[in-house]
Design a protein around this motif. Structure first.
Motif, PDB file in Angstrom:
ATOM      1  N   GLU A 261       0.825  -1.203   0.000  1.00 46.26           N
ATOM      2  CA  GLU A 261       0.000   0.000   0.000  1.00 46.26           C
ATOM      3  C   GLU A 261       0.864   1.260   0.000  1.00 46.26           C
ATOM      4  N   GLN A 262       1.947   1.237   0.790  1.00 50.21           N
ATOM      5  CA  GLN A 262       2.846   2.390   0.832  1.00 50.21           C
ATOM      6  C   GLN A 262       3.531   2.591  -0.517  1.00 50.21           C
ATOM      7  N   ARG A 263       3.921   1.491  -1.150  1.00 52.55           N
ATOM      8  CA  ARG A 263       4.559   1.603  -2.463  1.00 52.55           C
ATOM      9  C   ARG A 263       3.593   2.248  -3.463  1.00 52.55           C
ATOM     10  N   THR A 264       2.329   1.833  -3.415  1.00 53.30           N
ATOM     11  CA  THR A 264       1.322   2.409  -4.305  1.00 53.30           C
ATOM     12  C   THR A 264       1.186   3.910  -4.056  1.00 53.30           C
ATOM     13  N   LEU A 265       1.161   4.314  -2.773  1.00 58.09           N
ATOM     14  CA  LEU A 265       1.077   5.746  -2.450  1.00 58.09           C
ATOM     15  C   LEU A 265       2.293   6.506  -2.975  1.00 58.09           C
ATOM     16  N   ILE A 266       3.476   5.919  -2.811  1.00 56.51           N
ATOM     17  CA  ILE A 266       4.702   6.560  -3.299  1.00 56.51           C
ATOM     18  C   ILE A 266       4.627   6.725  -4.817  1.00 56.51           C
ATOM     19  N   GLU A 267       4.198   5.673  -5.505  1.00 57.82           N
ATOM     20  CA  GLU A 267       4.095   5.746  -6.967  1.00 57.82           C
ATOM     21  C   GLU A 267       3.076   6.790  -7.404  1.00 57.82           C
ATOM     22  N   GLU A 268       1.962   6.915  -6.671  1.00 57.82           N
ATOM     23  CA  GLU A 268       0.971   7.942  -6.994  1.00 57.82           C
ATOM     24  C   GLU A 268       1.554   9.342  -6.821  1.00 57.82           C
ATOM     25  N   LYS A 269       2.293   9.535  -5.739  1.00 54.41           N
ATOM     26  CA  LYS A 269       2.902  10.847  -5.495  1.00 54.41           C
ATOM     27  C   LYS A 269       3.979  11.152  -6.533  1.00 54.41           C
ATOM     28  N   MET A 270       4.692  10.110  -6.970  1.00 56.24           N
ATOM     29  CA  MET A 270       5.684  10.303  -8.037  1.00 56.24           C
ATOM     30  C   MET A 270       5.003  10.810  -9.307  1.00 56.24           C
ATOM     31  N   LYS A 271       3.865  10.195  -9.649  1.00 56.05           N
ATOM     32  CA  LYS A 271       3.130  10.616 -10.845  1.00 56.05           C
ATOM     33  C   LYS A 271       2.689  12.070 -10.711  1.00 56.05           C
ATOM     34  N   GLN A 272       2.178  12.422  -9.516  1.00 53.09           N
ATOM     35  CA  GLN A 272       1.734  13.801  -9.291  1.00 53.09           C
ATOM     36  C   GLN A 272       2.887  14.786  -9.456  1.00 53.09           C
ATOM     37  N   ALA A 273       4.095  14.343  -9.053  1.00 50.16           N
ATOM     38  CA  ALA A 273       5.273  15.210  -9.145  1.00 50.16           C
ATOM     39  C   ALA A 273       5.901  15.166 -10.535  1.00 50.16           C
ATOM     40  N   GLY A 274       5.449  14.237 -11.379  1.00 50.65           N
ATOM     41  CA  GLY A 274       6.017  14.119 -12.719  1.00 50.65           C
ATOM     42  C   GLY A 274       7.389  13.480 -12.736  1.00 50.65           C
ATOM     43  N   ILE A 275       7.673  12.638 -11.752  1.00 54.87           N
ATOM     44  CA  ILE A 275       8.971  11.967 -11.664  1.00 54.87           C
ATOM     45  C   ILE A 275       8.744  10.478 -11.931  1.00 54.87           C
ATOM     46  N   ILE A 276       9.541   9.898 -12.840  1.00 54.88           N
ATOM     47  CA  ILE A 276       9.346   8.485 -13.162  1.00 54.88           C
ATOM     48  C   ILE A 276      10.405   7.581 -12.529  1.00 54.88           C
ATOM     49  N   ASN A 277      11.485   8.152 -12.046  1.00 53.21           N
ATOM     50  CA  ASN A 277      12.556   7.373 -11.429  1.00 53.21           C
ATOM     51  C   ASN A 277      12.351   7.372  -9.912  1.00 53.21           C
ATOM     52  N   MET A 278      12.038   6.195  -9.336  1.00 56.91           N
ATOM     53  CA  MET A 278      11.739   6.120  -7.906  1.00 56.91           C
ATOM     54  C   MET A 278      12.941   6.535  -7.061  1.00 56.91           C
ATOM     55  N   SER A 279      14.123   6.130  -7.454  1.00 59.04           N
ATOM     56  CA  SER A 279      15.319   6.489  -6.705  1.00 59.04           C
ATOM     57  C   SER A 279      15.479   8.011  -6.661  1.00 59.04           C
ATOM     58  N   ALA A 280      15.269   8.652  -7.786  1.00 59.16           N
ATOM     59  CA  ALA A 280      15.384  10.113  -7.840  1.00 59.16           C
ATOM     60  C   ALA A 280      14.319  10.774  -6.977  1.00 59.16           C
ATOM     61  N   TYR A 281      13.094  10.237  -7.018  1.00 53.04           N
ATOM     62  CA  TYR A 281      12.000  10.799  -6.223  1.00 53.04           C
ATOM     63  C   TYR A 281      12.291  10.677  -4.727  1.00 53.04           C
TER      64      TYR A 281
END
Length: 111
Positions: free
Chosen positions: A15-35
């Motif tokens: 669930e936390q990973r899904t939230l992180i991925e959603e926030k990445m999309k909102q920020a326009g960042i596709i690289n999780m490490s960079a985010y």
């Protein structure tokens, strides 16, 4: 040569990973490490002290009880004394002090 050499591992729930991925999309960042690196370095945590809110709740309860007592008395006798109205005004003023503090702290949050 690789720029980043130190590794930090974190564990999250699905669930936390899904939230992180959603926030990445909102920020326009596709690289999780960079985010995660950006958030860890530039992000901030807001700690909320709710002591003032607890005090507001207590004061509001006091005022509510007094209003109910005054309303009961007014219904029985048809009047409310000036002292009772003055007491309510004083109690309301007590609410404004912590309310102003909360308001000021909210304004001071850097965005």
């Amino acid at each position: 040569m690789r720029k980043y050499t130190d590794r930090i591992r974190i564990y999250v729930t699905p669930e936390q990973r899904t939230l992180i991925e959603e926030k990445m999309k909102q920020a326009g960042i596709i690289n999780m490490s960079a985010y995660i690196r950006k958030m860890a370095i530039d992000g901030f945590v807001i700690r909320v002290n709710i002591d003032d809110l607890k005090e507001l709740t207590r004061l509001t309860g006091t005022i509510s009880r007094n209003i109910n007592q005054y309303a009961k008395r007014a219904n029985e006798s048809g009047m409310v004394s000036e002292n009772e109205i003055a007491e309510l005004k004083d109690e309301l003023e007590k609410i404004y002090v912590p309310l102003r503090g909360i308001y000021q702290r909210l304004l001071d949050i850097p965005f």
